[in-house]
Design a protein around this motif. Structure first.
Motif, PDB file in Angstrom:
ATOM      1  N   THR A   4      -9.420  -3.901  19.800  1.00 54.23           N
ATOM      2  CA  THR A   4      -9.118  -5.282  21.017  1.00 54.23           C
ATOM      3  C   THR A   4      -8.985  -6.564  19.953  1.00 54.23           C
ATOM      4  OG1 THR A   4     -11.384  -5.509  21.684  1.00 54.23           O
ATOM      5  CG2 THR A   4      -9.979  -4.768  22.959  1.00 54.23           C
ATOM      6  N   MET A   5     -10.033  -6.192  19.086  1.00 58.24           N
ATOM      7  CA  MET A   5     -10.226  -7.315  17.763  1.00 58.24           C
ATOM      8  C   MET A   5      -8.592  -6.838  16.914  1.00 58.24           C
ATOM      9  SD  MET A   5     -10.785  -8.667  14.616  1.00 58.24           S
ATOM     10  CE  MET A   5     -11.002  -6.903  13.666  1.00 58.24           C
ATOM     11  N   THR A   6      -7.901  -7.577  16.213  1.00 56.79           N
ATOM     12  CA  THR A   6      -6.957  -6.847  15.622  1.00 56.79           C
ATOM     13  C   THR A   6      -6.915  -7.286  14.206  1.00 56.79           C
ATOM     14  OG1 THR A   6      -5.222  -8.540  16.307  1.00 56.79           O
ATOM     15  CG2 THR A   6      -5.014  -6.607  17.525  1.00 56.79           C
ATOM     16  N   ASP A   7      -7.108  -8.093  13.674  1.00 52.61           N
ATOM     17  CA  ASP A   7      -7.771  -8.651  12.529  1.00 52.61           C
ATOM     18  C   ASP A   7      -8.158  -8.072  11.680  1.00 52.61           C
ATOM     19  OD1 ASP A   7      -7.116 -10.505  10.119  1.00 52.61           O
ATOM     20  OD2 ASP A   7      -8.859 -11.687  10.572  1.00 52.61           O
ATOM     21  N   PHE A   8      -6.982  -6.564  11.285  1.00 51.33           N
ATOM     22  CA  PHE A   8      -8.058  -5.788  10.142  1.00 51.33           C
ATOM     23  C   PHE A   8      -6.730  -4.699   9.527  1.00 51.33           C
ATOM     24  CE2 PHE A   8      -7.739  -3.931  14.598  1.00 51.33           C
ATOM     25  CZ  PHE A   8      -6.220  -2.155  13.868  1.00 51.33           C
ATOM     26  N   GLU A   9      -7.144  -4.464   8.716  1.00 45.57           N
ATOM     27  CA  GLU A   9      -5.844  -3.762   8.089  1.00 45.57           C
ATOM     28  C   GLU A   9      -7.440  -2.551   7.912  1.00 45.57           C
ATOM     29  OE1 GLU A   9      -6.439  -3.931   3.856  1.00 45.57           O
ATOM     30  OE2 GLU A   9      -7.933  -3.987   3.517  1.00 45.57           O
ATOM     31  N   LEU A  10      -6.253  -0.935   8.083  1.00 47.84           N
ATOM     32  CA  LEU A  10      -6.275   0.137   7.915  1.00 47.84           C
ATOM     33  C   LEU A  10      -5.593   1.016   6.587  1.00 47.84           C
ATOM     34  CD1 LEU A  10      -7.833   3.080   9.324  1.00 47.84           C
ATOM     35  CD2 LEU A  10      -5.140   3.228  11.007  1.00 47.84           C
ATOM     36  N   LEU A  11      -7.029   1.156   6.138  1.00 52.37           N
ATOM     37  CA  LEU A  11      -6.308   2.544   4.306  1.00 52.37           C
ATOM     38  C   LEU A  11      -6.831   3.524   4.939  1.00 52.37           C
ATOM     39  CD1 LEU A  11      -8.057  -1.027   3.677  1.00 52.37           C
ATOM     40  CD2 LEU A  11      -7.936   0.012   1.991  1.00 52.37           C
ATOM     41  N   LEU A  12      -5.489   4.712   5.196  1.00 53.03           N
ATOM     42  CA  LEU A  12      -5.838   5.855   4.922  1.00 53.03           C
ATOM     43  C   LEU A  12      -5.297   6.288   3.793  1.00 53.03           C
ATOM     44  CD1 LEU A  12      -3.284   6.322   9.085  1.00 53.03           C
ATOM     45  CD2 LEU A  12      -5.410   6.152   8.135  1.00 53.03           C
ATOM     46  N   ILE A  13      -6.850   7.676   3.227  1.00 48.76           N
ATOM     47  CA  ILE A  13      -6.923   8.049   1.871  1.00 48.76           C
ATOM     48  C   ILE A  13      -6.195   9.231   2.027  1.00 48.76           C
ATOM     49  CG2 ILE A  13      -8.168   7.984  -0.355  1.00 48.76           C
ATOM     50  CD1 ILE A  13      -7.487   5.189   1.149  1.00 48.76           C
ATOM     51  N   ASP A  14      -4.982  10.136   1.941  1.00 45.37           N
ATOM     52  CA  ASP A  14      -4.758  11.258   2.409  1.00 45.37           C
ATOM     53  C   ASP A  14      -5.475  12.307   0.586  1.00 45.37           C
ATOM     54  OD1 ASP A  14      -3.196  13.430   2.206  1.00 45.37           O
ATOM     55  OD2 ASP A  14      -1.905  13.023   1.476  1.00 45.37           O
ATOM     56  N   ASP A  15      -6.418  12.641   0.546  1.00 48.71           N
ATOM     57  CA  ASP A  15      -6.745  13.582  -0.222  1.00 48.71           C
ATOM     58  C   ASP A  15      -5.919  14.661  -1.061  1.00 48.71           C
ATOM     59  OD1 ASP A  15      -9.199  13.352  -2.501  1.00 48.71           O
ATOM     60  OD2 ASP A  15     -10.584  14.407  -0.740  1.00 48.71           O
ATOM     61  N   GLY A  16      -5.113  14.856  -0.688  1.00 50.96           N
ATOM     62  CA  GLY A  16      -4.193  15.658  -1.052  1.00 50.96           C
ATOM     63  C   GLY A  16      -3.799  17.147   0.004  1.00 50.96           C
ATOM     64  N   SER A  17      -4.303  16.391   1.077  1.00 51.26           N
ATOM     65  CA  SER A  17      -4.099  17.218   2.413  1.00 51.26           C
ATOM     66  C   SER A  17      -2.883  18.330   2.488  1.00 51.26           C
ATOM     67  CB  SER A  17      -3.874  16.254   3.765  1.00 51.26           C
ATOM     68  OG  SER A  17      -4.825  15.919   4.121  1.00 51.26           O
ATOM     69  N   LYS A  18      -2.889  19.634   2.622  1.00 46.93           N
ATOM     70  CA  LYS A  18      -2.367  20.445   2.633  1.00 46.93           C
ATOM     71  C   LYS A  18      -1.380  20.854   4.138  1.00 46.93           C
ATOM     72  CE  LYS A  18      -4.776  22.863  -1.069  1.00 46.93           C
ATOM     73  NZ  LYS A  18      -5.714  24.301  -1.847  1.00 46.93           N
ATOM     74  N   ASP A  19      -1.807  20.041   4.800  1.00 49.00           N
ATOM     75  CA  ASP A  19      -1.232  20.369   6.015  1.00 49.00           C
ATOM     76  C   ASP A  19      -0.370  18.446   5.993  1.00 49.00           C
ATOM     77  OD1 ASP A  19      -3.080  18.196   6.314  1.00 49.00           O
ATOM     78  OD2 ASP A  19      -3.875  19.095   8.562  1.00 49.00           O
ATOM     79  N   ASN A  20      -0.072  18.659   7.321  1.00 45.03           N
ATOM     80  CA  ASN A  20       0.229  17.450   7.632  1.00 45.03           C
ATOM     81  C   ASN A  20       0.302  16.144   7.544  1.00 45.03           C
ATOM     82  OD1 ASN A  20       3.191  19.147   7.728  1.00 45.03           O
ATOM     83  ND2 ASN A  20       2.607  19.304  10.291  1.00 45.03           N
ATOM     84  N   SER A  21      -1.322  15.982   7.029  1.00 51.42           N
ATOM     85  CA  SER A  21      -1.658  15.068   7.536  1.00 51.42           C
ATOM     86  C   SER A  21      -1.142  13.636   6.111  1.00 51.42           C
ATOM     87  CB  SER A  21      -2.902  15.276   6.650  1.00 51.42           C
ATOM     88  OG  SER A  21      -4.249  15.426   7.853  1.00 51.42           O
ATOM     89  N   GLY A  22      -0.819  13.806   5.790  1.00 48.24           N
ATOM     90  CA  GLY A  22       0.182  13.064   4.637  1.00 48.24           C
ATOM     91  C   GLY A  22       1.129  11.913   5.562  1.00 48.24           C
ATOM     92  N   ARG A  23       2.095  12.981   5.847  1.00 45.79           N
ATOM     93  CA  ARG A  23       3.244  13.036   6.428  1.00 45.79           C
ATOM     94  C   ARG A  23       2.718  11.891   7.868  1.00 45.79           C
ATOM     95  NH1 ARG A  23       5.752  13.912  11.165  1.00 45.79           N
ATOM     96  NH2 ARG A  23       4.487  16.649  11.162  1.00 45.79           N
ATOM     97  N   ILE A  24       2.046  11.862   8.653  1.00 43.66           N
ATOM     98  CA  ILE A  24       1.474  11.466  10.034  1.00 43.66           C
ATOM     99  C   ILE A  24       1.164  10.163   9.244  1.00 43.66           C
ATOM    100  CG2 ILE A  24      -0.249  11.751  11.080  1.00 43.66           C
ATOM    101  CD1 ILE A  24      -0.496  14.518  11.499  1.00 43.66           C
ATOM    102  N   CYS A  25       0.281   9.918   8.486  1.00 45.61           N
ATOM    103  CA  CYS A  25      -0.385   8.401   7.274  1.00 45.61           C
ATOM    104  C   CYS A  25       0.575   7.829   7.996  1.00 45.61           C
ATOM    105  CB  CYS A  25      -1.194   9.059   6.576  1.00 45.61           C
ATOM    106  SG  CYS A  25      -2.380  10.015   6.971  1.00 45.61           S
ATOM    107  N   ASP A  26       2.130   8.676   7.012  1.00 51.72           N
ATOM    108  CA  ASP A  26       3.254   7.690   6.530  1.00 51.72           C
ATOM    109  C   ASP A  26       4.338   6.619   7.762  1.00 51.72           C
ATOM    110  OD1 ASP A  26       2.732   8.185   3.259  1.00 51.72           O
ATOM    111  OD2 ASP A  26       3.942   9.471   3.550  1.00 51.72           O
TER     112      ASP A  26
END
Length: 334
Positions: free
Chosen positions: A33-55
């Motif tokens: 509900t509070m929208t004034d934020f940034e979301l930093l997703l740190i892909d720590d060398g994932s071997k599954d589809n996590s990096g693609r999902i973040c992108d």
């Protein structure tokens, strides 16, 4: 040059092989509900589809920034997030957890000029169901700091999530997660922050949903002896500083902090016999360097093997203790 808007809050999410829960986590954050934020997703060398999902999320929402790095552990991922965060406040979410839609709004409602840290709690989610933690709400200052370790369980409730940190405190004091520690790095970060300020508000809110997976618990993993010793020494040092600097007198607070140190002593003792190639004399040297008084005082229960070990340590029979632990380790079915 276009001016970059600095958001009110930076949310840091370390991501490693989290595709099972990642969409749920990110969706709960982007629905705040509070929208004034940034979301930093740190892909720590994932071997599954996590990096693609973040992108994919970063392409759809301008508030999402993604950083891909080689695997270095959760501390290095959180630190990369801190290096790039531009918000006035910092909070953390783990990739397998989720938040209520009012997570940020409720945390920020406790903020004023006299607050540097907001602490809240969680709903614990496991195979049995969901259960909200129950704790009292109050403001901390220099007169009641020890209450954190009496009624708020801050001697073990040290995870960075469900907390809101003033970013300027972190930046000005160059606070970072210790990448050399594989256990206790959360307590190191939190206690180091608390040593700088006692302007804390403890909220009874439970807007964070913690996924409890005991099968993969890091607290049960035995690390190398060097890693366990580093954690023990760091936590013992910080606990001693907190007791002295914050003038903690309450017996229960001191006992709870002693329990925390004792838990790290126990981890070192286990590592000596399950994950170490040190010779007997070196093992005994390490044992003698530990705060055994706190360990003996705070580890009353346990299997018969630990009970016998405590008796030997109490009477300073270090060599007999070493022989017993070596025997038990080589006969795991006893």
């Amino acid at each position: 040059m276009k001016e970059i808007h600095a958001p009110l809050v930076s949310i840091i999410v370390p991501v490693y092989n989290a595709e099972k829960y990642l969409n749920r986590c990110i969706d709960s954050i982007l629905s705040q509900t509070m929208t004034d934020f940034e979301l930093l997703l740190i892909d720590d060398g994932s071997k599954d589809n996590s990096g693609r999902i973040c992108d994919e999320y970063s392409e759809k929402d301008a508030r999402v920034r993604v950083f891909h790095k080689t695997n270095g552990g959760v501390s290095s991922a959180r630190n990369l997030g801190l290096d790039n965060a531009i918000g006035d406040w910092i909070t953390y979410v783990d990739a397998d957890d989720r938040c209520s839609y009012e997570y940020l709004e409720h945390l920020l409602s406790k903020v004023d000029e006299g607050t540097d840290l907001i602490i809240s709690y969680a709903v614990i989610c496991d195979s049995i169901g969901e259960k909200a933690e129950v704790y009292p709400e109050y403001r901390v200052n220099e007169t009641n700091f020890e209450r954190l370790f009496v009624v708020s369980d801050m001697h073990w409730h040290t995870s960075p999530w469900a907390k809101l940190y003033r970013a300027s405190i972190i930046c000005e004091n160059n606070l970072r997660f210790n990448e050399m520690m594989h256990i206790g790095e959360d307590a190191d970060f939190l206690f180091s922050f608390m040593l700088i300020t006692d302007k804390i508000y403890v909220s009874s809110g439970t807007d964070y949903y913690y996924t409890c997976d005991v099968s993969g618990s890091l607290t049960k993993r035995i690390n190398t002896i060097d890693s366990e010793l580093a954690s023990y020494r760091t936590i013992r040092y910080l606990v001693n500083r907190i007791i002295k600097q914050k003038n903690i007198k309450d017996n229960r607070a001191i006992e709870n902090l002693g329990w925390l140190v004792a838990s790290y002593v126990r981890r070192v003792l286990n590592s000596l016999y399950y994950n170490s190639d040190l010779k007997a004399d070196k093992r005994i040297e390490v044992i003698k360097s530990l705060d055994l008084a706190l360990y003996l005082q705070n580890s009353k229960n346990g299997l018969w093997k630990e009970q016998v070990g405590r008796v030997l340590l109490y009477f300073r029979q270090y060599r007999l203790y070493d022989v017993m632990r070596q025997f038990v380790t080589s006969h795991k079915n006893i």
